[in-house]
Scaffold this motif. Structure first.
Motif, PDB file in Angstrom:
ATOM      1  N   ILE A  16     -11.966  -6.391   2.098  1.00 27.74           N
ATOM      2  CA  ILE A  16     -10.783  -6.660   1.292  1.00 27.74           C
ATOM      3  C   ILE A  16     -11.076  -6.379  -0.174  1.00 27.74           C
ATOM      4  O   ILE A  16     -10.265  -5.765  -0.886  1.00 27.74           O
ATOM      5  N   GLN A  17     -12.229  -6.793  -0.640  1.00 22.59           N
ATOM      6  CA  GLN A  17     -12.620  -6.511  -2.021  1.00 22.59           C
ATOM      7  C   GLN A  17     -12.687  -5.002  -2.266  1.00 22.59           C
ATOM      8  O   GLN A  17     -12.256  -4.513  -3.315  1.00 22.59           O
ATOM      9  N   ALA A  18     -13.206  -4.267  -1.294  1.00 24.64           N
ATOM     10  CA  ALA A  18     -13.303  -2.812  -1.430  1.00 24.64           C
ATOM     11  C   ALA A  18     -11.914  -2.173  -1.476  1.00 24.64           C
ATOM     12  O   ALA A  18     -11.664  -1.276  -2.296  1.00 24.64           O
ATOM     13  N   TYR A  19     -11.004  -2.626  -0.598  1.00 23.38           N
ATOM     14  CA  TYR A  19      -9.649  -2.075  -0.615  1.00 23.38           C
ATOM     15  C   TYR A  19      -8.987  -2.283  -1.977  1.00 23.38           C
ATOM     16  O   TYR A  19      -8.325  -1.381  -2.507  1.00 23.38           O
ATOM     17  N   LEU A  20      -9.151  -3.460  -2.541  1.00 22.67           N
ATOM     18  CA  LEU A  20      -8.530  -3.768  -3.826  1.00 22.67           C
ATOM     19  C   LEU A  20      -9.139  -2.923  -4.942  1.00 22.67           C
ATOM     20  O   LEU A  20      -8.423  -2.444  -5.834  1.00 22.67           O
ATOM     21  N   LEU A  21     -10.446  -2.703  -4.909  1.00 20.19           N
ATOM     22  CA  LEU A  21     -11.095  -1.872  -5.911  1.00 20.19           C
ATOM     23  C   LEU A  21     -10.641  -0.422  -5.800  1.00 20.19           C
ATOM     24  O   LEU A  21     -10.345   0.236  -6.815  1.00 20.19           O
ATOM     25  N   PHE A  22     -10.565   0.091  -4.580  1.00 18.92           N
ATOM     26  CA  PHE A  22     -10.105   1.464  -4.379  1.00 18.92           C
ATOM     27  C   PHE A  22      -8.637   1.606  -4.773  1.00 18.92           C
ATOM     28  O   PHE A  22      -8.233   2.638  -5.312  1.00 18.92           O
ATOM     29  N   ALA A  23      -7.844   0.582  -4.505  1.00 21.25           N
ATOM     30  CA  ALA A  23      -6.430   0.613  -4.888  1.00 21.25           C
ATOM     31  C   ALA A  23      -6.281   0.658  -6.406  1.00 21.25           C
ATOM     32  O   ALA A  23      -5.431   1.375  -6.949  1.00 21.25           O
ATOM     33  N   LEU A 103     -11.289   3.532   5.669  1.00 20.72           N
ATOM     34  CA  LEU A 103     -10.985   4.264   4.438  1.00 20.72           C
ATOM     35  C   LEU A 103     -10.598   5.723   4.700  1.00 20.72           C
ATOM     36  O   LEU A 103      -9.578   6.196   4.166  1.00 20.72           O
ATOM     37  N   PRO A 104     -11.350   6.470   5.520  1.00 21.38           N
ATOM     38  CA  PRO A 104     -10.916   7.843   5.820  1.00 21.38           C
ATOM     39  C   PRO A 104      -9.556   7.888   6.519  1.00 21.38           C
ATOM     40  O   PRO A 104      -8.754   8.794   6.278  1.00 21.38           O
ATOM     41  N   THR A 105      -9.299   6.906   7.386  1.00 19.65           N
ATOM     42  CA  THR A 105      -8.027   6.885   8.108  1.00 19.65           C
ATOM     43  C   THR A 105      -6.861   6.627   7.160  1.00 19.65           C
ATOM     44  O   THR A 105      -5.819   7.304   7.228  1.00 19.65           O
ATOM     45  N   ILE A 106      -7.025   5.662   6.259  1.00 24.36           N
ATOM     46  CA  ILE A 106      -5.970   5.367   5.289  1.00 24.36           C
ATOM     47  C   ILE A 106      -5.701   6.590   4.420  1.00 24.36           C
ATOM     48  O   ILE A 106      -4.547   6.943   4.140  1.00 24.36           O
ATOM     49  N   ALA A 107      -6.775   7.251   3.994  1.00 24.96           N
ATOM     50  CA  ALA A 107      -6.627   8.455   3.170  1.00 24.96           C
ATOM     51  C   ALA A 107      -5.893   9.549   3.934  1.00 24.96           C
ATOM     52  O   ALA A 107      -4.998  10.219   3.397  1.00 24.96           O
ATOM     53  N   ALA A 129      -0.900   2.632  -2.157  1.00 26.03           N
ATOM     54  CA  ALA A 129       0.061   1.911  -1.314  1.00 26.03           C
ATOM     55  C   ALA A 129      -0.505   1.681   0.082  1.00 26.03           C
ATOM     56  O   ALA A 129      -0.336   0.602   0.665  1.00 26.03           O
ATOM     57  N   GLY A 130      -1.196   2.692   0.620  1.00 25.85           N
ATOM     58  CA  GLY A 130      -1.810   2.535   1.934  1.00 25.85           C
ATOM     59  C   GLY A 130      -2.887   1.472   1.951  1.00 25.85           C
ATOM     60  O   GLY A 130      -2.996   0.678   2.901  1.00 25.85           O
ATOM     61  N   LEU A 131      -3.678   1.405   0.886  1.00 30.70           N
ATOM     62  CA  LEU A 131      -4.732   0.395   0.789  1.00 30.70           C
ATOM     63  C   LEU A 131      -4.152  -1.011   0.684  1.00 30.70           C
ATOM     64  O   LEU A 131      -4.619  -1.944   1.346  1.00 30.70           O
ATOM     65  N   LEU A 132      -3.119  -1.175  -0.140  1.00 32.22           N
ATOM     66  CA  LEU A 132      -2.510  -2.493  -0.302  1.00 32.22           C
ATOM     67  C   LEU A 132      -1.770  -2.916   0.968  1.00 32.22           C
ATOM     68  O   LEU A 132      -1.759  -4.100   1.327  1.00 32.22           O
ATOM     69  N   THR A 133      -1.172  -1.949   1.663  1.00 32.60           N
ATOM     70  CA  THR A 133      -0.527  -2.254   2.943  1.00 32.60           C
ATOM     71  C   THR A 133      -1.564  -2.707   3.959  1.00 32.60           C
ATOM     72  O   THR A 133      -1.324  -3.624   4.751  1.00 32.60           O
ATOM     73  N   THR A 134      -2.734  -2.086   3.919  1.00 33.03           N
ATOM     74  CA  THR A 134      -3.825  -2.508   4.795  1.00 33.03           C
ATOM     75  C   THR A 134      -4.238  -3.942   4.501  1.00 33.03           C
ATOM     76  O   THR A 134      -4.514  -4.724   5.422  1.00 33.03           O
ATOM     77  N   CYS A 135      -4.262  -4.315   3.223  1.00 32.81           N
ATOM     78  CA  CYS A 135      -4.586  -5.689   2.852  1.00 32.81           C
ATOM     79  C   CYS A 135      -3.579  -6.666   3.452  1.00 32.81           C
ATOM     80  O   CYS A 135      -3.948  -7.745   3.939  1.00 32.81           O
ATOM     81  N   VAL A 136      -2.300  -6.292   3.416  1.00 31.83           N
ATOM     82  CA  VAL A 136      -1.261  -7.138   4.012  1.00 31.83           C
ATOM     83  C   VAL A 136      -1.480  -7.257   5.517  1.00 31.83           C
ATOM     84  O   VAL A 136      -1.403  -8.353   6.090  1.00 31.83           O
ATOM     85  N   TYR A 137      -1.781  -6.139   6.158  1.00 30.69           N
ATOM     86  CA  TYR A 137      -2.032  -6.145   7.594  1.00 30.69           C
ATOM     87  C   TYR A 137      -3.229  -7.035   7.938  1.00 30.69           C
ATOM     88  O   TYR A 137      -3.183  -7.813   8.896  1.00 30.69           O
TER      89      TYR A 137
END
Length: 243
Positions: A16-23, A103-107, A129-137
């Motif tokens: 989750i921390q990684a998704y937020l940083l990449f976002a 990460l590759p899949t979201i990209a 948007a894909g990363l933040l949506t993943t966080c919600v999921y």
């Protein structure tokens, strides 16, 4: 578990921390290489709207497909990203997806659409948007698997359907926050509609018999577990007493 405890556990996980940083990084790129506001909004909207369909396809045909365990090249990945999760659905350490696959899949499911709409800025906006949506999921996924009882009716229904997927019949209810595509493709169900429990709900078809032909997951797992996850501790204790 209280909501506060769930939130703390959620934000402590490195994925989750990684998704937020990449976002945040993707948002910065979108600002540095701006597209028009309309194109940026369209890029975000496409990523968010397309996400449930992408997840449905991946969940149903990749994670539940019986082809990854048949090759030593993909068996380890399949074991980590889904087999272990169904073997022990409430284990927090394997509740979140592995970054080297997510990460590759979201990209892949966001950047091409964003780039087609708004160039580099659109691609970055769509990726964010894909990363933040993943966080919600993933937060919804935590609610569904951890010992938290949601008061919200919609969240409670999501949890009920996902628990049926994990503990009753894994061949349906592939959605996490949206079951639109389950309904569209005929895989949405309520437990009374399928009175018979699936015999492969915990092993996804990777049975002791199958492992004789495709042994790689079994070798990494120390064998093939066949009992209910919630009873394994009791079974181990009984085995120790018998010994």
């Amino acid at each position: 578990m209280t909501l506060r405890e769930l939130v703390v556990a959620y934000f402590q996980y490195y994925a989750i921390q990684a998704y937020l940083l990449f976002a945040a990084a993707a948002t910065y790129v979108a600002i540095v290489y701006p597209t028009t506001p309309l194109r940026a909004l369209a890029s975000v909207a496409v990523a968010v709207v397309f996400y449930p369909l992408a997840w449905y396809v991946i969940h149903r045909y990749v994670l539940h497909g019986q082809w990854m365990f048949k090759s030593p090249l993909t068996a380890r990945t399949w074991k980590r990203i889904h087999y272990d999760h169904h073997q022990d659905p409430n284990h927090l350490e394997i509740l979140f997806g592995a970054l080297y696959t997510t990460l590759p899949t979201i990209a892949l499911v966001s950047i091409p659409f964003g780039y087609a709409i708004g160039g580099v800025g659109g691609a970055a906006a769509a990726f964010a948007a894909g990363l933040l949506t993943t966080c919600v999921y993933e937060f919804a996924h935590c609610i569904q698997h951890l010992s938290y009882k949601p008061k919200n009716k919609l969240l409670a229904e999501m949890k009920s359907r996902h628990m049926a997927h994990h503990f009753h019949d894994e061949t349906g209810n592939f959605g996490i926050t949206s079951f639109v595509w389950d309904k569209a493709f005929g895989t949405l169900y309520d437990r009374p509609e399928r009175p018979k429990k699936s015999p492969t709900v915990f092993n996804l078809g990777y049975t002791p018999e199958v492992s004789q032909t495709y042994p790689w997951v079994a070798k990494m797992s120390g064998g093939v577990e066949t009992s209910h996850p919630r009873r394994r501790g009791e079974d181990d204790a009984n085995d120790r007493k018998a010994a």
